[in-house]
Design an enzyme around this catalytic site. Structure first.
Site, PDB file in Angstrom:
ATOM      1  N   GLU A  74       0.825  -1.217   0.000  1.00  0.00           N
ATOM      2  CA  GLU A  74       0.000   0.000   0.000  1.00  0.00           C
ATOM      3  C   GLU A  74       0.857   1.265   0.000  1.00  0.00           C
ATOM      4  OE1 GLU A  74      -2.880  -0.488  -0.708  1.00  0.00           O
ATOM      5  OE2 GLU A  74      -3.801  -2.148   0.393  1.00  0.00           O
ATOM      6  N   HIS A  93      -2.565   2.223   8.630  1.00  0.00           N
ATOM      7  CA  HIS A  93      -3.600   1.405   7.989  1.00  0.00           C
ATOM      8  C   HIS A  93      -3.702   0.102   8.769  1.00  0.00           C
ATOM      9  CE1 HIS A  93      -5.875  -1.014   5.295  1.00  0.00           C
ATOM     10  NE2 HIS A  93      -4.848  -1.757   4.930  1.00  0.00           N
ATOM     11  N   HIS A  95      -6.613  -3.432   9.954  1.00  0.00           N
ATOM     12  CA  HIS A  95      -7.820  -4.206   9.660  1.00  0.00           C
ATOM     13  C   HIS A  95      -8.546  -4.508  10.979  1.00  0.00           C
ATOM     14  CE1 HIS A  95      -5.835  -6.066   5.755  1.00  0.00           C
ATOM     15  NE2 HIS A  95      -5.852  -4.741   5.743  1.00  0.00           N
ATOM     16  N   TYR A 114     -20.915  11.996  19.666  1.00  0.00           N
ATOM     17  CA  TYR A 114     -20.180  13.246  19.400  1.00  0.00           C
ATOM     18  C   TYR A 114     -18.699  13.023  19.117  1.00  0.00           C
ATOM     19  CZ  TYR A 114     -18.068  13.416  24.070  1.00  0.00           C
ATOM     20  OH  TYR A 114     -17.311  13.152  25.173  1.00  0.00           O
ATOM     21  N   HIS A 156     -12.251  -3.993   3.453  1.00  0.00           N
ATOM     22  CA  HIS A 156     -10.818  -3.978   3.676  1.00  0.00           C
ATOM     23  C   HIS A 156     -10.457  -3.571   5.120  1.00  0.00           C
ATOM     24  CE1 HIS A 156      -6.685  -2.890   1.700  1.00  0.00           C
ATOM     25  NE2 HIS A 156      -6.540  -3.281   2.954  1.00  0.00           N
ATOM     26  N   TYR A 211      -9.078  19.283  23.281  1.00  0.00           N
ATOM     27  CA  TYR A 211      -9.632  18.020  23.783  1.00  0.00           C
ATOM     28  C   TYR A 211      -8.767  16.850  23.329  1.00  0.00           C
ATOM     29  CZ  TYR A 211     -13.436  14.920  25.195  1.00  0.00           C
ATOM     30  OH  TYR A 211     -14.205  13.978  25.829  1.00  0.00           O
TER      31      TYR A 211
HETATM   32  P1  13P Z   1       1.518  -5.236   3.312  1.00  0.00           P
HETATM   33  O1  13P Z   1       2.115  -6.368   4.142  1.00  0.00           O
HETATM   34  O2  13P Z   1       1.997  -5.300   1.877  1.00  0.00           O
HETATM   35  O3  13P Z   1       1.731  -3.915   3.963  1.00  0.00           O
HETATM   36  O4  13P Z   1      -0.031  -5.493   3.197  1.00  0.00           O
HETATM   37  C1  13P Z   1      -0.893  -5.501   4.304  1.00  0.00           C
HETATM   38  C2  13P Z   1      -2.214  -4.899   3.993  1.00  0.00           C
HETATM   39  O5  13P Z   1      -2.953  -4.668   4.917  1.00  0.00           O
HETATM   40  C3  13P Z   1      -2.600  -4.585   2.607  1.00  0.00           C
HETATM   41  O6  13P Z   1      -3.707  -3.740   2.589  1.00  0.00           O
END
Ligand code: 13P
Length: 230
Positions: A74, A93, A95, A114, A156, A211
């Protein structure tokens, strides 16, 4: 510790924290940190507990990189956000389970609470689906983050932005908590949604009160407690 080690260590520690805090699992997710001549990003497919400072990939905004490891799949998301958003130093990023449960329905998080205002607007948008690692996904993410510090990615996961690693981690935990609360609240039907003018009031109050920043510099609005003068 040299800058080289300190910055790379900060990236690894943040990823280990993501997994420890329950907002990510395994080698999913990735994280970047702006540095002087580009950004550092986690390598692709390497478990965080096996990652050493030398494994962290140094990239330029032209998409070239140095080092033995390949950058996260990514890297375009990280490059494009850091290039377009001078207000941001860190892109996270992950999950997380509850945010992803909403995102697989293409649903963002409305202003049912809120605290949604912490992400910079009156909703946390969900970017449309595109295949992982593509320019199309990066374009969708950048649009969903317009004026915001967080978005979901359909089918995702989540992206959170921050000025610091600590701020990004804290907001990621907050967004995942909001997703969990929203999913629970929906057990009784669609919850009450706060109107945009109330979220604007909340955002202004958060800004004036600083805050989420624990140190009191006595600069809050009139109606908050003030430190006693000596
Ligand atoms: P990478 O290991 O390539 O960072 O991929 C993990 C991921 O969450 C792809 O969206």
């Amino acid at each position: 510790m040299s800058d080289f080690l300190a910055e790379r260590r900060a990236v690894i520690d943040a990823c280990l924290a993501m997994n420890r805090l329950g907002i990510n699992q395994g080698s999913s997710g990735n994280l970047s940190l702006r540095v002087e001549d580009g950004f550092l990003v986690t390598p692709t497919s390497l478990p965080y507990d096996e990652t050493t400072p030398e494994d962290i990939v140094a990239m330029g905004f032209d998409g070239t990189y140095r080092g033995a490891r390949r950058p996260s799949s990514e890297w375009r998301i990280h490059r494009d956000i850091l290039r377009a958003r001078p207000d941001v130093e860190v892109v996270l990023h992950a999950h997380p389970t509850f945010a992803t449960a909403l995102a697989v329905h293409g649903r963002g998080i409305p202003s049912f609470h809120y605290m949604v205002a912490l992400a910079g607007g009156d909703s946390i948008r969900c970017a449309p689906y595109a295949t992982f690692g593509t320019q199309e996904l990066s374009d969708h993410a950048l649009a969903a983050l317009d004026g915001r510090l967080a978005c979901l990615l359909a089918n995702h996961g989540m992206i959170v932005l921050g000025r610091t690693v600590k701020a990004a981690l804290a907001l990621a935990v907050e967004v995942e908590t909001l997703a969990r609360q929203y999913l629970y609240a929906q057990q009784l039907g669609e919850p009450v949604i706060l109107p945009p003018d109330e979220i604007a009031r909340v955002a202004e109050r958060m800004r004036r009160m600083k805050y989420g920043q624990p140190l009191d510099d006595g600069d809050g609005p009139e109606d908050t407690a003030r430190p006693r003068s000596a």
